[in-house]
Design an enzyme around this catalytic site. Structure first.
Site, PDB file in Angstrom:
ATOM      1  CE  LYS A  42      -3.111  -2.985   3.425  1.00  0.00           C
ATOM      2  NZ  LYS A  42      -3.217  -2.619   4.878  1.00  0.00           N
ATOM      3  CD  GLU A  98       8.365  -0.509  -2.529  1.00  0.00           C
ATOM      4  OE1 GLU A  98       7.138   0.094  -2.737  1.00  0.00           O
ATOM      5  OE2 GLU A  98       8.481  -1.598  -2.233  1.00  0.00           O
ATOM      6  CG  ASP A  99       6.936   2.832   0.005  1.00  0.00           C
ATOM      7  OD1 ASP A  99       7.541   1.498  -0.632  1.00  0.00           O
ATOM      8  OD2 ASP A  99       6.181   1.837   1.068  1.00  0.00           O
ATOM      9  CG  ASP A 102      14.771  -1.073   5.227  1.00  0.00           C
ATOM     10  OD1 ASP A 102      15.777  -0.131   4.848  1.00  0.00           O
ATOM     11  OD2 ASP A 102      14.331  -1.901   5.462  1.00  0.00           O
ATOM     12  CE  LYS A 130      14.440   3.978   6.230  1.00  0.00           C
ATOM     13  NZ  LYS A 130      14.015   2.979   7.325  1.00  0.00           N
ATOM     14  CG  PHE A 151       9.998   3.106  10.789  1.00  0.00           C
ATOM     15  CD1 PHE A 151      10.933   1.963   9.824  1.00  0.00           C
ATOM     16  CD2 PHE A 151       9.312   3.908  10.793  1.00  0.00           C
ATOM     17  CE1 PHE A 151       9.351   1.438   9.292  1.00  0.00           C
ATOM     18  CE2 PHE A 151       8.253   2.775  10.699  1.00  0.00           C
ATOM     19  CZ  PHE A 151       8.215   1.568   9.749  1.00  0.00           C
ATOM     20  CG  ASP A 158       2.564   0.822   7.396  1.00  0.00           C
ATOM     21  OD1 ASP A 158       3.850   0.731   6.737  1.00  0.00           O
ATOM     22  OD2 ASP A 158       2.378  -0.170   7.998  1.00  0.00           O
ATOM     23  NE  ARG A 164      -0.357   1.611   4.638  1.00  0.00           N
ATOM     24  CZ  ARG A 164       0.566   1.136   4.482  1.00  0.00           C
ATOM     25  NH1 ARG A 164       1.810   2.014   3.840  1.00  0.00           N
ATOM     26  NH2 ARG A 164       0.603  -0.167   5.003  1.00  0.00           N
TER      27      ARG A 164
HETATM   28  P1  IMP Z   1      13.377  -3.670   1.640  1.00  0.00           P
HETATM   29  O1  IMP Z   1      12.331  -5.574   0.826  1.00  0.00           O
HETATM   30  O2  IMP Z   1      14.094  -4.258   2.804  1.00  0.00           O
HETATM   31  O3  IMP Z   1      13.948  -2.549   0.623  1.00  0.00           O
HETATM   32  O4  IMP Z   1      12.092  -3.223   1.727  1.00  0.00           O
HETATM   33  C1  IMP Z   1      11.588  -2.759   1.284  1.00  0.00           C
HETATM   34  C2  IMP Z   1       9.670  -2.301   2.339  1.00  0.00           C
HETATM   35  O5  IMP Z   1      10.022  -1.901   3.719  1.00  0.00           O
HETATM   36  C3  IMP Z   1       8.717  -0.823   2.312  1.00  0.00           C
HETATM   37  O6  IMP Z   1       8.221  -1.215   1.108  1.00  0.00           O
HETATM   38  C4  IMP Z   1       8.672  -0.539   3.160  1.00  0.00           C
HETATM   39  O7  IMP Z   1       7.425  -1.231   3.394  1.00  0.00           O
HETATM   40  C5  IMP Z   1       9.139  -0.765   4.624  1.00  0.00           C
HETATM   41  N1  IMP Z   1      10.657   0.353   5.063  1.00  0.00           N
HETATM   42  C6  IMP Z   1      11.215  -0.186   5.196  1.00  0.00           C
HETATM   43  N2  IMP Z   1      12.004   1.698   5.910  1.00  0.00           N
HETATM   44  C7  IMP Z   1      10.771   1.835   6.237  1.00  0.00           C
HETATM   45  C8  IMP Z   1      10.203   3.397   7.075  1.00  0.00           C
HETATM   46  O8  IMP Z   1      10.898   4.044   6.710  1.00  0.00           O
HETATM   47  N3  IMP Z   1       8.791   3.400   7.074  1.00  0.00           N
HETATM   48  C9  IMP Z   1       8.173   2.932   6.958  1.00  0.00           C
HETATM   49  N4  IMP Z   1       8.271   1.783   6.065  1.00  0.00           N
HETATM   50  C10 IMP Z   1       9.447   1.370   5.730  1.00  0.00           C
HETATM   51 MG    MG Z   2       5.823  -1.016   1.720  1.00  0.00          MG
END
Ligand code: IMP
Ligand code: MG
Length: 182
Positions: A42, A98-99, A102, A130, A151, A158, A164
């Protein structure tokens, strides 16, 4: 909700102008094309809806809901697809929206999946990056903002499904997490 934020990291105005800049870059790169723009739900909803209104080429929209098994940066599991695309990506120019990137687990797996399905090209537009947290080798083609290892919530992002709908990106107060496991 506002009072749960320690401070605003990125304001509504900063988001608005940066999203427009990124959309202009996408417009230049996709001129004459008909990309399939895929929003990752979302978290990407606000970024997605704001960016597409600046796109000038004909686009198809689609959405995916994914989640990763495993915890922290050690992703032992696989990407779980909770809602798959309605469109066939074979031969399509796919732009993933994508949001945040990470560890990179979500997008590296998603990209591999779409390659396997025969997408003609795959690019990634992310609101936040990040980069210091990266474990998997993936880089966005379009990135709005680099952020530190903090974070953040708001503008789609969220904490336990809340925040959100904040119009800005903020850092939560430590007291909000107190007593939580993660
Ligand atoms: P990745 O798969 O580790 O790159 O994680 C990506 C997902 O982790 C994102 O789509 C978010 O849902 C969640 N995420 C990572 N960091 C944050 C943050 O600082 N706030 C909220 N959600 C986060
Ligand atoms: Mg996400």
């Amino acid at each position: 909700m506002d009072s749960d934020c320690e401070r605003i990291l990125i304001t509504e105005e900063q988001i608005r102008s940066r999203v427009k800049e990124i959309a202009e870059a996408i417009n230049r790169d996709y001129q004459g094309k008909n990309p399939l723009v895929v929003g990752i739900l979302k978290g990407a909803i606000l970024f997605f809806s704001d960016i597409i209104r600046h796109l000038s080429m004909p686009i198809d929209l689609d959405f995916m809901v994914v989640s990763s098994y495993g915890s922290g940066t050690v992703s032992s599991g696989k990407l779980k697809i909770k809602k798959d695309l309605d469109n066939d990506v074979k031969g399509r120019d796919v732009l993933i929206v994508e949001d945040i990137i990470d560890s990179g687990f979500t997008l590296s797996n998603l990209k591999a999946l779409l390659v396997e399905r025969g997408a003609a090209s795959i690019k990634i537009a992310t609101l936040l990056n990040k980069s210091s947290r990266r474990v998997y080798d993936i880089a966005p083609d379009y990135n709005c903002f680099y952020i530190e290892n903090e974070f953040v919530v708001g503008y789609g992002l969220d904490y336990r499904e809340y925040y959100r709908n904040l119009p800005y990106i903020g850092i939560l107060k430590a007291s909000v997490y107190e007593g939580d496991e993660e």
